[in-house]
Design an enzyme around this catalytic site. Structure first.
Site, short mmCIF file in Angstrom:
data_model
loop_
_atom_site.label_atom_id
_atom_site.label_comp_id
_atom_site.label_asym_id
_atom_site.label_seq_id
_atom_site.Cartn_x
_atom_site.Cartn_y
_atom_site.Cartn_z
N SER A 152 -9.71 -5.36 3.27
CA SER A 152 -9.70 -4.40 2.16
C SER A 152 -10.65 -4.97 1.11
CB SER A 152 -8.31 -4.24 1.54
OG SER A 152 -7.36 -3.92 2.53
N ASP A 166 -9.65 0.49 1.35
CA ASP A 166 -8.68 0.01 2.34
C ASP A 166 -9.20 0.38 3.74
OD1 ASP A 166 -6.38 -1.22 3.18
OD2 ASP A 166 -5.14 0.57 2.97
N TYR A 192 0.98 2.76 15.45
CA TYR A 192 1.77 2.94 14.23
C TYR A 192 3.22 3.40 14.44
CZ TYR A 192 1.70 8.06 13.63
OH TYR A 192 1.91 9.41 13.74
N ASP A 222 0.84 -1.19 0.00
CA ASP A 222 0.00 0.00 0.00
C ASP A 222 0.88 1.24 0.00
OD1 ASP A 222 -2.37 1.39 -0.07
OD2 ASP A 222 -2.64 1.40 2.10
N ARG A 225 -0.14 15.54 13.35
CA ARG A 225 1.15 16.03 13.84
C ARG A 225 1.25 17.54 13.88
NH1 ARG A 225 2.89 12.44 10.15
NH2 ARG A 225 3.64 14.22 8.97
N HIS A 250 -3.78 14.03 0.62
CA HIS A 250 -4.09 13.14 1.74
C HIS A 250 -2.96 13.16 2.78
CE1 HIS A 250 -5.42 9.68 4.04
NE2 HIS A 250 -4.28 9.08 3.81
N TYR A 255 1.19 5.66 -0.39
CA TYR A 255 0.67 6.81 0.37
C TYR A 255 0.94 8.02 -0.52
CZ TYR A 255 0.31 9.57 4.80
OH TYR A 255 -0.03 10.43 5.82
N GLN A 292 -4.95 2.37 14.70
CA GLN A 292 -3.83 2.89 13.91
C GLN A 292 -3.01 3.92 14.70
OE1 GLN A 292 -5.21 4.76 10.28
NE2 GLN A 292 -3.19 5.49 9.68
CA CA Z 1 -4.37 2.70 2.57
#
Ligand code: CA
Length: 424
Positions: free
Chosen positions: A266, A242, A253, A135, A151, A142, A137, A249
């Site tokens: 998914s 997804d 993470y 996957d 953050r 996004h 990013y 998460q």
């Molecule tokens: Ca994803």
């Protein structure tokens, strides 16, 4: 070899409504179970499914170099491993056989009865045995939104983001086809202000609006591929939801990235639309600044104009459109993702699947997840039945659709639909 299947003036002797996702110019590939309980590889025109193993047995592919049982299988991996030249010949042949100008199959009622099914009478299955799922990013919008939410708005993109297509290795075992419902996952999370983490059903289940591409065998272990050849290894694309549990998460993470908050499910659309079919919809990808390393540099139009929509349908209520995005917003192209993936010599195989990452557009109505649409739950979305959503509720169905349109033709992906059932 020319892609004669794409000829926009072609018409089929099978009836196709003008708003169908599957005109004769599409010719996608999938796997289905017939009403006689036979699993086969097939294609689709309008509301008809075409049994490719029956077509092959009746000799309609006899001058194409195909293994005898290539379509009499429950997954497309072997066909995909035949490579681009063969995919193109088969797709061109199917288009010819179903062309209104061609009487060869049209006039053989007995053969037609063996080959053609009403799509209402078949059951779609997973099109490929996904060996590995990666996957990415790759939507700048996004990544910027998520970096801002979690953050720091001033440093939303991490320093590596503009230099490489960031990705992680996902789980292929939990990729399911449209129509298969999933359960709200359990996991650890640490609620805001709580001193200790808790274990229980996720409270923040979300969708991610993505597309995924499926590869053929790309490279041997240790070999790299050149970016100008990367698209030759891409068979086609599907819609990809997804599913993500944001609370799980957020707690898990750091430092190694996504894990159980992502791996529970998914959902994909079942018909693989080939890269060849998307050729008329090429478009330039966003300008890249700074200029990427030479091994990632491309010229020309390397993205595709695919309009994407996501709907939420509460139990016993209507579909609500919650976002409209487009595949063309992706900052890193599929060729760059695949080239980067093999740049360390890691081998990519037939049937591997690569998710784009959530595809968000530039405006708030084009964000590709509830995390962004509701801005971490601070701006709930109103639905037509009067209820509100910050994330996905039990018994909500999430439906994704994707279409390409120009003045000549519309090519669609069908539906990627799945209901979120309560935690087990
Ligand atoms: Ca994803």
């Amino acid at each position: 070899m020319q892609i004669t299947a794409n000829n926009p003036s072609r018409k089929s002797w099978l009836e196709v409504s003008s708003n169908s996702d599957f005109p004769i110019q599409n010719i996608p590939f999938g796997v289905f179970l017939t009403k006689d309980n036979v699993m086969t590889i097939g294609s689709r025109i309008g509301e008809y499914a075409i049994d490719l193993s029956a077509l092959h047995q009746l000799g309609y592919f006899k001058d194409i170099e195909l293994v005898d049982d290539v379509f009499l299988q429950d997954r497309l991996n072997d066909f995909i491993a035949h490579g681009k030249g063969i995919w193109r010949q088969v797709r061109n042949r199917i288009a010819d056989l179903f062309d209104i100008e061609n009487a060869k199959l049209q006039n053989k009622k007995k053969h037609r009865n063996q080959i053609i099914y009403d799509v209402q009478d078949i059951e779609m299955h997973l099109p490929v045995n996904v060996g590995d799922y990666t996957d990415f990013y790759s939507s700048k919008e996004h990544a910027t939104n998520v970096g801002t939410i979690f953050r720091d708005p001033d440093n939303a993109l991490l320093p590596n983001w503009l230099h490489l297509p960031v990705g992680y290795h996902g789980r292929s075992s939990s990729i399911v086809p449209t129509g298969k419902n999933i359960h709200r996952p359990y996991g650890q999370s640490k609620p805001a202000g709580a001193e200790k983490p808790v274990f229980g059903p996720s409270k923040l289940v979300d969708f991610e609006l993505e597309m995924a591409f499926i590869t053929t065998d790309v490279n041997k272990l240790g070999e790299r591929i050149a970016i100008e050849n990367a698209e030759d290894y891409i068979f086609g694309l599907v819609l990809f939801n997804d599913w993500s549990a944001r609370d799980i998460q957020a707690w898990e993470y750091v430092p190694l990235g996504p894990f159980l908050g992502k791996s529970f499910a998914s959902t994909i659309s079942p018909w693989i639309v080939t890269l060849d079919a998307l050729e008329p919809f090429r478009i330039e990808s966003p300008k890249q600044d700074p200029k990427p390393f030479e091994y990632l540099q491309q010229i020309g139009a390397n993205s595709f104009d695919i309009q994407l929509e996501t709907f939420i349908k509460p139990e016993n209520s209507d579909e609500n459109l919650v976002t409209k995005s487009n595949f063309k917003y992706m900052y890193w192209t599929m060729a760059q993702q695949l080239t980067h993936h093999t740049s360390n010599g890691c081998n990519v195989r037939a049937g591997d699947m690569m998710g784009s990452g959530t595809i968000s557009g530039p405006t708030p109505d084009s964000y590709g997840s509830m995390l962004e649409l509701s801005w971490r739950g601070t701006k709930p979305i109103k639905l037509s039945d009067g209820s509100e959503r910050k994330f996905i509720n039990d018994n909500d169905t999430v439906i994704m659709r994707g279409t390409c349109k120009n003045k000549d033709v519309k090519i669609g992906f069908g539906e990627c639909s799945s209901k979120l059932l309560p935690a087990l």
